[in-house]
Design an enzyme around this catalytic site. Structure first.
Site, PDB file in Angstrom:
ATOM      1  N   TYR A  50      10.001  76.203 -34.474  1.00  0.00           N
ATOM      2  CA  TYR A  50       9.791  74.942 -33.741  1.00  0.00           C
ATOM      3  C   TYR A  50       9.930  75.183 -32.231  1.00  0.00           C
ATOM      4  O   TYR A  50       9.070  74.753 -31.442  1.00  0.00           O
ATOM      5  CB  TYR A  50      10.808  73.900 -34.223  1.00  0.00           C
ATOM      6  CG  TYR A  50      10.788  72.601 -33.451  1.00  0.00           C
ATOM      7  CD1 TYR A  50       9.782  71.663 -33.659  1.00  0.00           C
ATOM      8  CD2 TYR A  50      11.776  72.308 -32.511  1.00  0.00           C
ATOM      9  CE1 TYR A  50       9.760  70.466 -32.955  1.00  0.00           C
ATOM     10  CE2 TYR A  50      11.763  71.118 -31.805  1.00  0.00           C
ATOM     11  CZ  TYR A  50      10.755  70.200 -32.025  1.00  0.00           C
ATOM     12  OH  TYR A  50      10.734  69.022 -31.322  1.00  0.00           O
ATOM     13  N   SER A  55      10.472  70.343 -25.742  1.00  0.00           N
ATOM     14  CA  SER A  55      11.797  70.028 -26.284  1.00  0.00           C
ATOM     15  C   SER A  55      12.835  70.832 -25.530  1.00  0.00           C
ATOM     16  O   SER A  55      12.580  71.979 -25.127  1.00  0.00           O
ATOM     17  CB  SER A  55      11.866  70.388 -27.766  1.00  0.00           C
ATOM     18  OG  SER A  55      13.217  70.355 -28.198  1.00  0.00           O
TER      19      SER A  55
HETATM   20  P1  NDP Z   1       8.825  61.055 -35.252  1.00  0.00           P
HETATM   21  O1  NDP Z   1       8.930  61.931 -36.463  1.00  0.00           O
HETATM   22  O2  NDP Z   1       9.705  59.889 -35.095  1.00  0.00           O
HETATM   23  O3  NDP Z   1       7.293  60.547 -35.096  1.00  0.00           O
HETATM   24  C1  NDP Z   1       6.278  61.485 -35.202  1.00  0.00           C
HETATM   25  C2  NDP Z   1       4.941  60.827 -34.919  1.00  0.00           C
HETATM   26  O4  NDP Z   1       3.939  61.867 -34.935  1.00  0.00           O
HETATM   27  C3  NDP Z   1       4.537  59.821 -35.971  1.00  0.00           C
HETATM   28  O5  NDP Z   1       3.831  58.778 -35.332  1.00  0.00           O
HETATM   29  C4  NDP Z   1       3.596  60.607 -36.885  1.00  0.00           C
HETATM   30  O6  NDP Z   1       2.605  59.802 -37.526  1.00  0.00           O
HETATM   31  C5  NDP Z   1       2.920  61.500 -35.856  1.00  0.00           C
HETATM   32  N1  NDP Z   1       2.336  62.711 -36.428  1.00  0.00           N
HETATM   33  C6  NDP Z   1       2.929  63.675 -37.148  1.00  0.00           C
HETATM   34  N2  NDP Z   1       2.041  64.617 -37.492  1.00  0.00           N
HETATM   35  C7  NDP Z   1       0.859  64.242 -36.956  1.00  0.00           C
HETATM   36  C8  NDP Z   1      -0.448  64.788 -36.971  1.00  0.00           C
HETATM   37  N3  NDP Z   1      -0.713  65.928 -37.612  1.00  0.00           N
HETATM   38  N4  NDP Z   1      -1.430  64.120 -36.339  1.00  0.00           N
HETATM   39  C9  NDP Z   1      -1.200  62.949 -35.696  1.00  0.00           C
HETATM   40  N5  NDP Z   1       0.031  62.388 -35.660  1.00  0.00           N
HETATM   41  C10 NDP Z   1       1.035  63.018 -36.282  1.00  0.00           C
HETATM   42  O7  NDP Z   1       8.970  62.068 -34.004  1.00  0.00           O
HETATM   43  P2  NDP Z   1       9.650  61.857 -32.546  1.00  0.00           P
HETATM   44  O8  NDP Z   1       9.266  60.556 -31.992  1.00  0.00           O
HETATM   45  O9  NDP Z   1      11.062  62.236 -32.640  1.00  0.00           O
HETATM   46  O10 NDP Z   1       8.940  63.049 -31.745  1.00  0.00           O
HETATM   47  C11 NDP Z   1       7.880  62.862 -30.833  1.00  0.00           C
HETATM   48  C12 NDP Z   1       7.693  64.155 -30.052  1.00  0.00           C
HETATM   49  O11 NDP Z   1       8.883  64.440 -29.310  1.00  0.00           O
HETATM   50  C13 NDP Z   1       7.433  65.385 -30.936  1.00  0.00           C
HETATM   51  O12 NDP Z   1       6.484  66.219 -30.300  1.00  0.00           O
HETATM   52  C14 NDP Z   1       8.781  66.075 -30.965  1.00  0.00           C
HETATM   53  O13 NDP Z   1       8.666  67.455 -31.213  1.00  0.00           O
HETATM   54  C15 NDP Z   1       9.309  65.769 -29.576  1.00  0.00           C
HETATM   55  N6  NDP Z   1      10.751  65.855 -29.451  1.00  0.00           N
HETATM   56  C16 NDP Z   1      11.575  65.057 -30.213  1.00  0.00           C
HETATM   57  C17 NDP Z   1      12.942  65.179 -30.111  1.00  0.00           C
HETATM   58  C18 NDP Z   1      13.884  64.382 -30.944  1.00  0.00           C
HETATM   59  O14 NDP Z   1      15.090  64.713 -30.962  1.00  0.00           O
HETATM   60  N7  NDP Z   1      13.450  63.326 -31.629  1.00  0.00           N
HETATM   61  C19 NDP Z   1      13.550  66.135 -29.161  1.00  0.00           C
HETATM   62  C20 NDP Z   1      12.587  66.895 -28.411  1.00  0.00           C
HETATM   63  C21 NDP Z   1      11.246  66.748 -28.551  1.00  0.00           C
HETATM   64  P3  NDP Z   1       2.807  59.183 -39.025  1.00  0.00           P
HETATM   65  O15 NDP Z   1       3.750  58.002 -38.850  1.00  0.00           O
HETATM   66  O16 NDP Z   1       1.452  58.754 -39.433  1.00  0.00           O
HETATM   67  O17 NDP Z   1       3.407  60.268 -39.846  1.00  0.00           O
END
Ligand code: NDP
Length: 249
Positions: free
Chosen positions: A157, A144
């Site tokens: 985080y 991130s």
């Molecule tokens: P979302 O919250 O939109 O989606 C998260 C996804 O991760 C969902 O598919 C969820 O599944 C899954 N998930 C959560 N916990 C687990 C777990 N324990 N095991 C397996 N799957 C899991 O997140 P984003 O798309 O925004 O984020 C994706 C990545 O990008 C993350 O690593 C985040 O830290 C990073 N990121 C995001 C930013 C942002 O501004 N959005 C900025 C910088 C980095 P389910 O639907 O089943 O809950």
């Protein structure tokens, strides 16, 4: 050990691909002809919806529920990938969660959950990938831009993502001889549930204006960069962190 030839379609595991950045990336990579395993933790319906969407476009995808914070479930996830497609070429380590609290206020449960999923979960998947990925494969981790921005309230985080950047560089070295690259993509504020949840419209507007390009990132902005990192054009990039954030840091 099998080798990926140029332009061959790849078998790609994307953790956390039922929603957000992971889901958009799954759809894009499937359109490019790759075979996708959509991992998720809770949302059966959303995961199935993404699989159906890909299949309706003529692509190949399946979903597998596994909490990446549990090492036994990660092993089952990799077993499933090999049973389904016979090999695994790419891991996109995307699953993540975010809770925001000043360090003086953060509770034990939030610390444990962030580290269990963002850090330990990513190590579990990297460990399996390091053992089992195809010669010539790729590991792409999600960091991130808060690692560079260091905003107040993001302490635990940001620390979990700083660890991802260390792991990326170290694993790239450890995989010498396997022709496997390890890189990290570090988005800035991107319009997904993870970013939007719990923020006021005013705060979202303020954060959207923070980058010189004066908008939030979209899931498509990030998915195209992840697709670049998967495909052959990026073969010479290894052990790097690429920030994708409209210039916010
Ligand atoms: P979302 O919250 O939109 O989606 C998260 C996804 O991760 C969902 O598919 C969820 O599944 C899954 N998930 C959560 N916990 C687990 C777990 N324990 N095991 C397996 N799957 C899991 O997140 P984003 O798309 O925004 O984020 C994706 C990545 O990008 C993350 O690593 C985040 O830290 C990073 N990121 C995001 C930013 C942002 O501004 N959005 C900025 C910088 C980095 P389910 O639907 O089943 O809950």
């Amino acid at each position: 050990m099998s080798t990926i030839s140029v332009k061959q379609e790849k078998v790609i595991l994307i953790t956390g691909a039922s929603r957000g950045i992971g889901a958009c990336t799954a759809i894009l990579l499937a359109k490019q002809g790759h075979k996708i395993i959509i991992n998720y933790a809770n949302n059966d319906q959303e995961a199935e919806h993404i699989v159906k969407k890909i299949q309706m476009n003529g692509g190949i995808a399946t979903a597998f529920k596994a909490n990446i914070g549990h090492s036994n479930e990660v092993i089952q996830l990799f077993e499933y990938a090999f049973e389904t497609y016979g090999r695994l070429d790419v891991l996109i380590n995307n699953a993540g969660i975010m809770y925001l609290d000043k360090i003086e206020d953060v509770d034990d449960q939030s610390i444990d959950q962030i580290l269990a999923i963002n850090l330990k979960g990513a190590v579990y998947t990297m460990r399996e990938a390091a053992k089992r990925l195809t010669y010539g494969g790729k590991i792409i981790n999600l960091s991130s831009s808060v690692v560079g921005l260091r905003p107040e309230g993001y302490g635990v985080y940001a620390a979990s993502k700083a660890a991802i950047e260390s792991l990326t560089a170290i694993l790239a070295k450890e995989l010498r001889g396997k022709n496997i690259t390890v890189n990290a993509i570090a988005p800035g504020p991107t319009a997904t549930e993870l970013f939007l949840k719990g923020k006021s419209d005013e705060l979202i507007e303020q954060l959207a204006k923070a980058a010189p390009l004066e908008r939030l990132g979209t899931v498509e902005d990030i998915a195209v960069v992840l697709a670049f990192a998967v495909n052959e054009e990026s073969n010479w990039i290894n052990a790097q962190v690429l920030r994708v954030n409209g210039g916010i840091v």
